[in-house]
Every structure is written in C-alpha cells, then in structure tokens.
Design an enzyme around this catalytic site. Sequence first.
Site, PDB file in Angstrom:
ATOM      1  N   GLY A 190      70.420 -40.279  63.377  1.00  0.00           N
ATOM      2  CA  GLY A 190      71.512 -40.538  63.396  1.00  0.00           C
ATOM      3  C   GLY A 190      72.864 -39.127  63.194  1.00  0.00           C
ATOM      4  N   ILE A 194      75.733 -35.999  57.801  1.00  0.00           N
ATOM      5  CA  ILE A 194      74.418 -35.607  57.080  1.00  0.00           C
ATOM      6  C   ILE A 194      73.536 -35.271  58.615  1.00  0.00           C
ATOM      7  CG2 ILE A 194      72.225 -35.612  55.920  1.00  0.00           C
ATOM      8  CD1 ILE A 194      73.563 -37.709  54.630  1.00  0.00           C
ATOM      9  N   GLU A 213      70.927 -40.485  68.308  1.00  0.00           N
ATOM     10  CA  GLU A 213      72.206 -41.064  68.050  1.00  0.00           C
ATOM     11  C   GLU A 213      71.681 -42.692  68.335  1.00  0.00           C
ATOM     12  OE1 GLU A 213      74.512 -41.963  65.410  1.00  0.00           O
ATOM     13  OE2 GLU A 213      75.007 -43.928  66.439  1.00  0.00           O
ATOM     14  N   VAL A 247      65.770 -46.514  68.819  1.00  0.00           N
ATOM     15  CA  VAL A 247      64.179 -45.752  68.029  1.00  0.00           C
ATOM     16  C   VAL A 247      63.063 -46.877  68.238  1.00  0.00           C
ATOM     17  CG1 VAL A 247      62.774 -44.419  65.714  1.00  0.00           C
ATOM     18  CG2 VAL A 247      65.680 -44.035  66.954  1.00  0.00           C
ATOM     19  N   SER A 279      68.824 -40.502  59.143  1.00  0.00           N
ATOM     20  CA  SER A 279      70.558 -39.894  57.768  1.00  0.00           C
ATOM     21  C   SER A 279      71.094 -41.255  58.607  1.00  0.00           C
ATOM     22  CB  SER A 279      71.504 -39.047  58.459  1.00  0.00           C
ATOM     23  OG  SER A 279      70.600 -38.387  59.507  1.00  0.00           O
ATOM     24  N   HIS A 454     102.840 -16.153  57.384  1.00  0.00           N
ATOM     25  CA  HIS A 454     101.719 -15.276  58.672  1.00  0.00           C
ATOM     26  C   HIS A 454     101.585 -14.027  58.323  1.00  0.00           C
ATOM     27  CE1 HIS A 454     101.804 -14.298  62.867  1.00  0.00           C
ATOM     28  NE2 HIS A 454     101.711 -13.218  62.533  1.00  0.00           N
TER      29      HIS A 454
HETATM   30  P1  FAD Z   1      75.997 -40.799  42.745  1.00  0.00           P
HETATM   31  O1  FAD Z   1      76.141 -38.955  42.859  1.00  0.00           O
HETATM   32  O2  FAD Z   1      74.999 -41.267  43.466  1.00  0.00           O
HETATM   33  O3  FAD Z   1      76.176 -40.985  41.552  1.00  0.00           O
HETATM   34  C1  FAD Z   1      75.504 -41.953  40.880  1.00  0.00           C
HETATM   35  C2  FAD Z   1      74.863 -41.820  39.371  1.00  0.00           C
HETATM   36  O4  FAD Z   1      74.112 -42.911  38.277  1.00  0.00           O
HETATM   37  C3  FAD Z   1      73.709 -40.304  40.084  1.00  0.00           C
HETATM   38  O5  FAD Z   1      73.097 -39.807  39.109  1.00  0.00           O
HETATM   39  C4  FAD Z   1      72.134 -41.802  39.020  1.00  0.00           C
HETATM   40  O6  FAD Z   1      71.049 -40.912  38.727  1.00  0.00           O
HETATM   41  C5  FAD Z   1      72.452 -42.474  38.003  1.00  0.00           C
HETATM   42  N1  FAD Z   1      72.219 -44.130  38.098  1.00  0.00           N
HETATM   43  C6  FAD Z   1      72.260 -44.754  38.772  1.00  0.00           C
HETATM   44  N2  FAD Z   1      71.799 -45.786  38.154  1.00  0.00           N
HETATM   45  C7  FAD Z   1      71.205 -45.718  36.707  1.00  0.00           C
HETATM   46  C8  FAD Z   1      71.840 -46.079  35.817  1.00  0.00           C
HETATM   47  N3  FAD Z   1      70.846 -47.402  36.085  1.00  0.00           N
HETATM   48  N4  FAD Z   1      71.142 -45.949  35.128  1.00  0.00           N
HETATM   49  C9  FAD Z   1      71.605 -44.366  34.189  1.00  0.00           C
HETATM   50  N5  FAD Z   1      72.345 -43.306  35.604  1.00  0.00           N
HETATM   51  C10 FAD Z   1      72.032 -44.050  36.570  1.00  0.00           C
HETATM   52  N6  FAD Z   1      80.985 -37.029  50.188  1.00  0.00           N
HETATM   53  C11 FAD Z   1      82.374 -36.126  49.744  1.00  0.00           C
HETATM   54  O7  FAD Z   1      83.022 -35.884  49.897  1.00  0.00           O
HETATM   55  N7  FAD Z   1      81.898 -34.652  50.448  1.00  0.00           N
HETATM   56  C12 FAD Z   1      80.691 -33.808  50.448  1.00  0.00           C
HETATM   57  O8  FAD Z   1      80.687 -32.729  51.162  1.00  0.00           O
HETATM   58  C13 FAD Z   1      79.510 -34.835  50.429  1.00  0.00           C
HETATM   59  N8  FAD Z   1      78.887 -34.429  50.864  1.00  0.00           N
HETATM   60  C14 FAD Z   1      77.039 -35.486  50.738  1.00  0.00           C
HETATM   61  C15 FAD Z   1      75.975 -34.451  51.604  1.00  0.00           C
HETATM   62  C16 FAD Z   1      74.860 -35.734  51.172  1.00  0.00           C
HETATM   63  C17 FAD Z   1      73.504 -35.199  52.018  1.00  0.00           C
HETATM   64  C18 FAD Z   1      74.965 -36.175  50.481  1.00  0.00           C
HETATM   65  C19 FAD Z   1      74.383 -37.663  50.663  1.00  0.00           C
HETATM   66  C20 FAD Z   1      76.090 -36.951  50.266  1.00  0.00           C
HETATM   67  C21 FAD Z   1      77.368 -36.313  50.699  1.00  0.00           C
HETATM   68  N9  FAD Z   1      78.071 -36.618  50.304  1.00  0.00           N
HETATM   69  C22 FAD Z   1      79.743 -35.990  50.063  1.00  0.00           C
HETATM   70  C23 FAD Z   1      79.282 -38.154  48.998  1.00  0.00           C
HETATM   71  C24 FAD Z   1      78.673 -38.030  47.618  1.00  0.00           C
HETATM   72  O9  FAD Z   1      77.841 -37.363  47.263  1.00  0.00           O
HETATM   73  C25 FAD Z   1      79.321 -39.621  47.242  1.00  0.00           C
HETATM   74  O10 FAD Z   1      79.875 -39.940  47.769  1.00  0.00           O
HETATM   75  C26 FAD Z   1      78.686 -39.387  45.368  1.00  0.00           C
HETATM   76  O11 FAD Z   1      77.810 -38.973  44.710  1.00  0.00           O
HETATM   77  C27 FAD Z   1      79.197 -40.624  44.994  1.00  0.00           C
HETATM   78  O12 FAD Z   1      79.455 -40.293  43.655  1.00  0.00           O
HETATM   79  P2  FAD Z   1      79.253 -41.515  43.086  1.00  0.00           P
HETATM   80  O13 FAD Z   1      79.813 -41.480  41.379  1.00  0.00           O
HETATM   81  O14 FAD Z   1      79.466 -42.932  43.022  1.00  0.00           O
HETATM   82  O15 FAD Z   1      77.430 -41.762  42.746  1.00  0.00           O
HETATM   83  P1  NAI Z   2      76.798 -42.258  58.120  1.00  0.00           P
HETATM   84  O1  NAI Z   2      77.577 -43.113  58.384  1.00  0.00           O
HETATM   85  O2  NAI Z   2      77.978 -40.821  58.639  1.00  0.00           O
HETATM   86  O3  NAI Z   2      76.182 -41.530  59.950  1.00  0.00           O
HETATM   87  C1  NAI Z   2      75.124 -42.443  60.513  1.00  0.00           C
HETATM   88  C2  NAI Z   2      75.089 -42.048  61.247  1.00  0.00           C
HETATM   89  O4  NAI Z   2      73.626 -42.918  61.678  1.00  0.00           O
HETATM   90  C3  NAI Z   2      75.708 -43.128  62.553  1.00  0.00           C
HETATM   91  O5  NAI Z   2      76.746 -42.683  63.078  1.00  0.00           O
HETATM   92  C4  NAI Z   2      74.900 -45.142  62.973  1.00  0.00           C
HETATM   93  O6  NAI Z   2      75.354 -44.853  63.608  1.00  0.00           O
HETATM   94  C5  NAI Z   2      73.482 -43.901  63.149  1.00  0.00           C
HETATM   95  N1  NAI Z   2      72.620 -45.002  63.323  1.00  0.00           N
HETATM   96  C6  NAI Z   2      72.490 -45.683  62.297  1.00  0.00           C
HETATM   97  N2  NAI Z   2      71.221 -46.522  62.422  1.00  0.00           N
HETATM   98  C7  NAI Z   2      70.508 -45.761  63.269  1.00  0.00           C
HETATM   99  C8  NAI Z   2      69.615 -46.546  64.280  1.00  0.00           C
HETATM  100  N3  NAI Z   2      68.662 -47.093  63.548  1.00  0.00           N
HETATM  101  N4  NAI Z   2      69.447 -45.474  64.985  1.00  0.00           N
HETATM  102  C9  NAI Z   2      69.709 -43.710  65.365  1.00  0.00           C
HETATM  103  N5  NAI Z   2      71.016 -44.034  64.797  1.00  0.00           N
HETATM  104  C10 NAI Z   2      71.715 -44.719  63.841  1.00  0.00           C
HETATM  105  O7  NAI Z   2      75.724 -41.804  57.522  1.00  0.00           O
HETATM  106  P2  NAI Z   2      75.568 -40.353  56.787  1.00  0.00           P
HETATM  107  O8  NAI Z   2      74.662 -39.137  57.820  1.00  0.00           O
HETATM  108  O9  NAI Z   2      73.242 -41.000  56.486  1.00  0.00           O
HETATM  109  O10 NAI Z   2      75.570 -40.252  55.293  1.00  0.00           O
HETATM  110  C11 NAI Z   2      75.941 -41.469  54.743  1.00  0.00           C
HETATM  111  C12 NAI Z   2      76.713 -40.612  53.685  1.00  0.00           C
HETATM  112  O11 NAI Z   2      76.911 -39.433  53.213  1.00  0.00           O
HETATM  113  C13 NAI Z   2      78.350 -41.087  54.888  1.00  0.00           C
HETATM  114  O12 NAI Z   2      78.560 -41.929  55.320  1.00  0.00           O
HETATM  115  C14 NAI Z   2      79.481 -40.077  54.198  1.00  0.00           C
HETATM  116  O13 NAI Z   2      79.871 -41.644  53.717  1.00  0.00           O
HETATM  117  C15 NAI Z   2      78.704 -38.912  52.752  1.00  0.00           C
HETATM  118  N6  NAI Z   2      78.141 -37.985  53.016  1.00  0.00           N
HETATM  119  C16 NAI Z   2      79.894 -37.446  53.438  1.00  0.00           C
HETATM  120  C17 NAI Z   2      79.062 -35.665  53.802  1.00  0.00           C
HETATM  121  C18 NAI Z   2      81.187 -35.499  53.601  1.00  0.00           C
HETATM  122  O14 NAI Z   2      81.732 -36.048  53.021  1.00  0.00           O
HETATM  123  N7  NAI Z   2      80.491 -34.265  54.277  1.00  0.00           N
HETATM  124  C19 NAI Z   2      78.414 -34.919  53.798  1.00  0.00           C
HETATM  125  C20 NAI Z   2      77.440 -36.071  53.961  1.00  0.00           C
HETATM  126  C21 NAI Z   2      77.432 -37.636  53.910  1.00  0.00           C
END
Ligand code: FAD
Ligand code: NAI
Length: 475
Positions: A190, A194, A213, A247, A279, A454
């Site tokens: 992917g 991520i 991808e 894949v 991812s 600037h």
């Molecule tokens: P979450 O952050 O997932 O929080 C949910 C919480 O609820 C968790 O603490 C969980 O333990 C808790 N929970 C779940 N079920 C229960 C339950 N029944 N009882 C009690 N607690 C519970 N987004 C960005 O905008 N910018 C970024 O740079 C970015 N980078 C990312 C990088 C990675 C590697 C990943 C995986 C995601 C990234 N994201 C980023 C996406 C972002 O993390 C999510 O969109 C965001 O965290 C969503 O917020 P949320 O509050 O909906 O859920």
């Molecule tokens: P993503 O949706 O960004 O990317 C997933 C990729 O995997 C896509 O390009 C898709 O075509 C590919 N894919 C799906 N199934 C596949 C398969 N079977 N084989 C090969 N390729 C495949 O999802 P990702 O990177 O897992 O991140 C999840 C979400 O977390 C993002 O969509 C975003 O919302 C959030 N996130 C946001 C960040 C930010 O704001 N900077 C950073 C990291 C995550």
Amino acid sequence: MSKQFDVIVIGGGPGGYIAAIRAAQLGFNVACIDEWKNDKGGPAPGGTCTNVGCIPSKALLQSSEHFNHANHHFAEHGITATGVSMDVAKMLARKNTVVKQNNDGILYLFKKNKIAFFHGRGSFLKAAEGGYEIKVDGAAEETITGKQIIIATGSNARALPGTPFDEVNVLSNDGALNIGAVPKKLGLIGSGVIGLEMGSVWKRLGADVTILEGLPTFLGAVDEGVAKEAFKAFTKQGLKIELGVKVGEIKNGKKGVSVAYTNAKGEAQTLDVDKLIVSIGRVPNTIGLNPEAVGLALDERGAIVVDADCKTNLPGVWAVGDVVRGPMLAHKAEEEGVAVAERIAGQHGHVNFNTIPWVIYTSPEIAWVGRTEQQLKADGVAYKAGQFPFLANGRARALGDTTGFVKFLADAKTDEILGVHIVGPQASELISEAVVAMEFKASAEDIARICHAHPSLSEATKEAALAVDKRTLNF
Ligand code: FAD
Ligand code: NAI
C-alpha cells in the site's frame, strides 16, 4: 444509583477528547471513557493519533529527517559531519516521550475542564430513563448513565486476508513505529499515506524499501501533477514503488517475510524482506461497544451510520471521527467533536467537508485542500490553473529545498479558489492560508493582492495565485 452525566463520550482520541472538552466548556457535566493503556497499564488518552498515529509518526519523521540532513545536506553548508550514526533505541525512546507528553497533556485538560475520566472499555447496556446506561470495564466495573452519548471509538488497521499482524515481522502502524533496528530490507503493501510516511522514515535510516501498490495510479486521490512530481522525488530518494501489483501468498517465517505477487505486466514475482508493513487502509472500530444492546445501526463497512450532523439512528446518540463516514483524519474528528457538542447545546456547530486539508508528511511534503484538476475535469467545471515552482522562490533556495510547486485552481468565471495543491517544503504549514481563503470563498486575485513576507515560502502561494492570471512576478 449509577453516576449520572449530561454527556458521556466513549473514546478519548482526537474526536472524543475534544468533544468532551467542548461539551464541558458549554457547561455540561461530562464523562470520557478511554481504554488505551500505556506500557505500565495506566491511561494513555489520545487514541490512535497520539499513541500509534499522527504524533509518533511525526516524531520518527523528524528524527530520520535530521539523520538524512546530517548525512546528505550538511556538506553543502560547509559542515563536516563524520561518523554520523543512528541510535534507533534512543530515537524510539524520544518518540515515546513525545507520546507521553501528549497523553499527560490530555489528562491535564480533563482535570482543567472538570471532565470525569474513566480508564476502561465503555459498552452500551441499555436505554434508560432519559438516556443510556454505559458499562465501564476498567480496574473496577461500574455503570454510568448519560443523557447524551458521543461515540468516538476510532479505527483499526486493516489486515490482508490470511495474513494477521504479528507485530514482529508483519506490522500494522503500531509495529511500524516500534522497529527496534533498521531492517536491511523493508516491504510495504500500500503506497497510501502510511506507506509513504513509514517507508520514508526507514529509507532515510538506511533500509532498502519496496512498496507494492495495488492500484495502477500513484496517489490517485491527489492532484495528478502533484502525484507525478512526488513520485519523481520519492524514486530519486531510492524508494522503490511498484504500481498495479496483485499481492498473492505471504509466508511469514523465522527469517522474514516472503511476498508473492504479480507485477503490472502480469509477471510472477517474489519480494523477500525482513519486515513487512501492511498499510492498506483502516476499518471503523466498534469492538466491545455492544451496539446491538441498543440497536445502534452500522453500515456494511462496520461504520456507525450518521447523518450530516453526526446523529445516529438513536435519539441522543452521536458518533464522530474514524468510526463514521468521511476522511480518517484527526482534525476532521476534532471538528466533528466540537460541532456535536455545540449541537447538543442547541447551537449550530458546523463542519465544512470542502475545506478539510490533507497533508502527507514526506519530503517533499504534500498538502492540498479542495478539488483536484482531474475532479474538476470530471465534474465539467470550467477552471483556470496557476502554478509556481519553489525553484523560483528565494527562501526555498536559501533553505536548500526547491523541489515542487504550489498550484491554484480557480473558477474560470468567478475566480473563486476551488483547490490548492502543494508539493514541497513546509507544504503542511503553507496549506493553512489556502484553507482560510477557501473558507472565506476568496478568489485567486484576493491572495494575489495580499502582501506576503519576503523571503518566505508563502510567496510561492501568492505567485501561484498570480499565475492564475498569468502574471507571476518572479517566474
Ligand atoms: P482514535 O484516535 O482511534 O481514538 C479512539 C479511541 O477510542 C482509542 O483510544 C481507543 O482505545 C478508544 N476506544 C475504542 N473503543 C472503546 C470503547 N468501547 N471504550 C473505551 N474506549 C474505546 N491523521 C491526521 O490528521 N494527521 C496525521 O498526521 C495522521 N497520521 C497518522 C499516522 C498513522 C500511522 C495512523 C495510523 C493514523 C494517522 N492519522 C493522521 C489518522 C488519525 O490518527 C485518525 O484519523 C484519528 O486518530 C481519529 O480519531 P478518533 O478520535 O476518531 O479515533
Ligand atoms: P490509505 O487509504 O492512505 O492507503 C492504502 C493504499 O493501499 C491505497 O493506495 C490502496 O490502493 C492500497 N491497497 C489497498 N489494498 C491493497 C492490496 N491488497 N494490495 C496492494 N495495495 C493495496 O491507507 P493507509 O496508508 O493505511 O492509512 C490509513 C489512513 O490513516 C489514511 O487514509 C489516512 O486517513 C490516515 N493517515 C493520515 C495521515 C496523515 O494525515 N498524514 C498519515 C497516516 C495515516
């Protein structure tokens, strides 16, 4: 009798904890339940974003960027850095400290706003007189009652069918942020957000990185011109990105992971790696919430069904963030959390989905807001485009980072800004100006006529706006 609250928020990620704070600011008696545990079993509010998402990934991106600069860019400034090495354990420890600072910050905010925090899992028991009974499974079990419930339970990483995450060799985002030593060979499935961010971290630290991808197009949701420029830059950095693959079987053995796949030409291939990060997107999380107890409706993806106002099918139950439709972004979750708290208070909270910015924190950074050129074409909208390269920006030259450009898309008749797309240095910060402009329905001419400091990268934004009317000054 169980403790009574005006508002109970289930989930303490960006959607949940921000909703709780806003509700408390509005005078409600608020509880927030979150089950995330730190390594000592204590509370670690902040959700995916704080613990295994936005914050730790940006900490590692920063560390690896410093390493990359020391190795490849210091010399051009006349700085000799010999024997530069990376202590991965220290890098991870720093990342963990940054995470903990954020966890502690949220616990402090709960106290400051007099929010009752419950560490444990919240699940629906039943509808009660004027609200809902929620069971909290924590150190002790207890039942609390809320007139209004806000669900913010987030999302989990999607696994490939038949290939569970073991977080040793086959890694979700969680394991990807905790690799203890630079793998010689790293594979990612992917090339989404991520894949690119984590691939960049480990590539900068010296891993041989291959990303597989499935789609034939790179970053299909991104403006085509930006995606093309970014692909060029990533390839130059040595990231190997194979598009249009299928894949097949994945073997997870003692020595690493072997991925069978067919490439875009239909040829059978094998990728052998030490670690594999999967991812391929995320799935909404309602595990343990017990939605059946109250008849809460989910869709076929497992997301909680909500209307435009984040109302579920149940009166007094709302849902926000990754667990509902829309982009899975922390700031989208926060905006929905604030809007729901305000709606509960009888106010008119609103979230403008047309002005939610996206950022990919790679180098170059990629950021955008609004529609892409390909979307405007598909929608049959007459538009004008203006583009300005960082190569012609003095500050970018002084920084030593001139990759990329700023691109404006404006309505052909009214000049209203329809989309802004940036690939280049500090794109994550530069995009804010475009978000503000679009929120206020500004024209490209408005930005073109505003004085920008600037030398600054933001001058590229002004120049791109000028380019819409074909009157750039520095290019
Ligand atoms: P979450 O952050 O997932 O929080 C949910 C919480 O609820 C968790 O603490 C969980 O333990 C808790 N929970 C779940 N079920 C229960 C339950 N029944 N009882 C009690 N607690 C519970 N987004 C960005 O905008 N910018 C970024 O740079 C970015 N980078 C990312 C990088 C990675 C590697 C990943 C995986 C995601 C990234 N994201 C980023 C996406 C972002 O993390 C999510 O969109 C965001 O965290 C969503 O917020 P949320 O509050 O909906 O859920
Ligand atoms: P993503 O949706 O960004 O990317 C997933 C990729 O995997 C896509 O390009 C898709 O075509 C590919 N894919 C799906 N199934 C596949 C398969 N079977 N084989 C090969 N390729 C495949 O999802 P990702 O990177 O897992 O991140 C999840 C979400 O977390 C993002 O969509 C975003 O919302 C959030 N996130 C946001 C960040 C930010 O704001 N900077 C950073 C990291 C995550």
